[in-house]
Design an enzyme around this catalytic site. Structure first.
Site, PDB file in Angstrom:
ATOM      1  N   GLU A 162      45.679  33.260  48.652  1.00 15.48           N
ATOM      2  CA  GLU A 162      46.084  32.632  47.403  1.00 15.48           C
ATOM      3  C   GLU A 162      46.535  31.194  47.617  1.00 15.48           C
ATOM      4  O   GLU A 162      46.266  30.317  46.792  1.00 15.48           O
ATOM      5  CB  GLU A 162      47.191  33.453  46.734  1.00 15.48           C
ATOM      6  CG  GLU A 162      46.714  34.768  46.145  1.00 15.48           C
ATOM      7  CD  GLU A 162      45.634  34.591  45.083  1.00 15.48           C
ATOM      8  OE1 GLU A 162      45.614  33.533  44.413  1.00 15.48           O
ATOM      9  OE2 GLU A 162      44.812  35.501  44.919  1.00 15.48           O
TER      10      GLU A 162
ATOM     11  N   CYS B 193      31.248  33.065  33.890  1.00 13.92           N
ATOM     12  CA  CYS B 193      31.809  32.207  32.843  1.00 13.92           C
ATOM     13  C   CYS B 193      32.379  30.942  33.489  1.00 13.92           C
ATOM     14  O   CYS B 193      33.566  30.642  33.387  1.00 13.92           O
ATOM     15  CB  CYS B 193      32.885  32.962  32.066  1.00 13.92           C
ATOM     16  SG  CYS B 193      33.385  32.158  30.529  1.00 13.92           S
TER      17      CYS B 193
ATOM     18  N   CYS C 296      25.545  33.271  30.219  1.00 19.09           N
ATOM     19  CA  CYS C 296      25.930  34.284  29.237  1.00 19.09           C
ATOM     20  C   CYS C 296      25.027  35.516  29.282  1.00 19.09           C
ATOM     21  O   CYS C 296      25.466  36.619  28.932  1.00 19.09           O
ATOM     22  CB  CYS C 296      25.925  33.681  27.837  1.00 19.09           C
ATOM     23  SG  CYS C 296      27.126  32.335  27.618  1.00 19.09           S
TER      24      CYS C 296
ATOM     25  N   CYS D 280      26.638  38.036  31.315  1.00 19.29           N
ATOM     26  CA  CYS D 280      28.038  38.343  30.999  1.00 19.29           C
ATOM     27  C   CYS D 280      28.177  39.708  30.334  1.00 19.29           C
ATOM     28  O   CYS D 280      27.503  39.988  29.333  1.00 19.29           O
ATOM     29  CB  CYS D 280      28.608  37.259  30.085  1.00 19.29           C
ATOM     30  SG  CYS D 280      30.356  37.545  29.681  1.00 19.29           S
TER      31      CYS D 280
ATOM     32  N   CYS E 110      32.113  37.783  22.776  1.00 21.51           N
ATOM     33  CA  CYS E 110      32.669  36.465  23.071  1.00 21.51           C
ATOM     34  C   CYS E 110      32.744  35.599  21.818  1.00 21.51           C
ATOM     35  O   CYS E 110      31.720  35.262  21.215  1.00 21.51           O
ATOM     36  CB  CYS E 110      31.821  35.773  24.134  1.00 21.51           C
ATOM     37  SG  CYS E 110      32.379  34.094  24.524  1.00 21.51           S
TER      38      CYS E 110
END
Length: 304
Positions: free
Chosen positions: A49, A205, A212, A215, A221
């Protein structure tokens, strides 16, 4: 899954539908990344992270592997000088993250017996740990229920639910409320949702050239259903690097990382032609604790 707050932006984006679709997609398409493997543990998650902030996975992977091989536990890193963390950070950029990670390792060793704490509040109390990192470690390492809002997740929520192309420049209270409202009630599902929505933003995305057709929530969406209206806020400018103080700082640090001992001012002067900018960059490195000035105009990576 029930929402704690009404979604008045896009009624098609029901939480249960989003959860099932995105988590199902994640099960098939998630990348096999070392920090997602069980053997990574909480320390491996925390290291990833820190490294992944503003840095792509492809650049992080080799440094991450070397870091964990050298410092498999926080106490291993804490036993070294902070300058060694800066040296091992290499060219990942934003090297203050290395100092913050070293500081967190020291605190984990001193306060928690060398084990990354599972408690969100204790994570947040560690030096260099902000709200995002604390939530990410608690969620990804310990399977807890937290809203994990990075740039990728914020973009997915902005488009799918709010119906805009990009989220605000800085995270807002409205975004936090929405993230909490979308969070599954079950801890295990919530942790999976956090990872899945982040991966969707990273792979599908994306900020530019979103795909798309791939997706899993394209049918829900709000942004796509509205015809993909263009961003109406301030122009989003990419970060420049060439000729900036960041570039000069990077060149100065590269000399210090490659040296086995202290470096004379003359060696640093040779890396950049403009003396005022070079001096400003070096002063900034000293002020940030990344470089230690010594007598007779010598410099080194921090030793304490």
């Amino acid at each position: 899954m029930p929402m704690t707050e009404k979604n008045t932006t896009n009624p098609k984006a029901e939480p249960a539908v989003l959860h099932e679709s995105v988590i199902g997609w994640f099960g098939e398409h998630a990348r096999d990344l070392p920090w997602r493997r069980p053997e990574a543990g909480a320390w491996g998650v925390m290291v990833s992270e820190f490294m992944l902030q503003q840095t792509p996975v492809s650049r992080v992977l080799p440094v991450y592997e070397q870091w964990l091989a050298r410092w498999p536990r926080p106490s291993d890193l804490a036993a070294e000088a902070p300058g060694e963390a800066v040296r091992a950070w290499g060219r990942l950029g934003y090297p203050r993250r290395a100092l913050r990670l070293h500081g967190a390792a020291l605190a984990i060793t001193e306060r928690h017996g060398g084990d990354v704490p599972a408690d969100h509040g204790q994570l947040l109390a560690l030096p260099g740990i902000g709200e995002y990192t604390a939530a990410a470690v608690a969620s990804f390492a310990y399977g807890q229920r937290h809203a994990v809002l990075d740039t990728n997740v914020r973009r997915v929520f902005a488009r799918a639910v709010t119906g805009v192309q990009y989220p605000p420049t800085a995270t807002t209270a409205a975004e936090r409320r929405l993230a909490r409202a979308l969070l599954p009630e079950d801890e295990t599902t919530a942790a999976r949702w956090a990872a899945a929505s982040m991966e969707l933003g990273a792979l599908v995305c994306t900020a530019k050239n979103e795909t798309c057709l791939r997706c899993p929530i394209a049918a829900q969406c709000a942004w796509r259903l509205a015809g993909k209206p263009a961003h109406e806020g301030p122009a989003r400018r990419g970060q420049t690097y060439a000729g900036t103080d960041r570039q000069v700082r990077g060149r100065l640090l590269a000399v210090l990382r490659d040296a086995t001992g202290a470096v004379p001012q003359s060696a640093l002067d040779a890396v950049w032609h403009e003396p005022v900018q070079r001096a400003r960059a070096l002063d900034g490195l000293v002020a940030d604790g990344l470089v230690e000035p010594l007598e007779d105009s010598f410099y080194r990576l921090p030793q304490s």
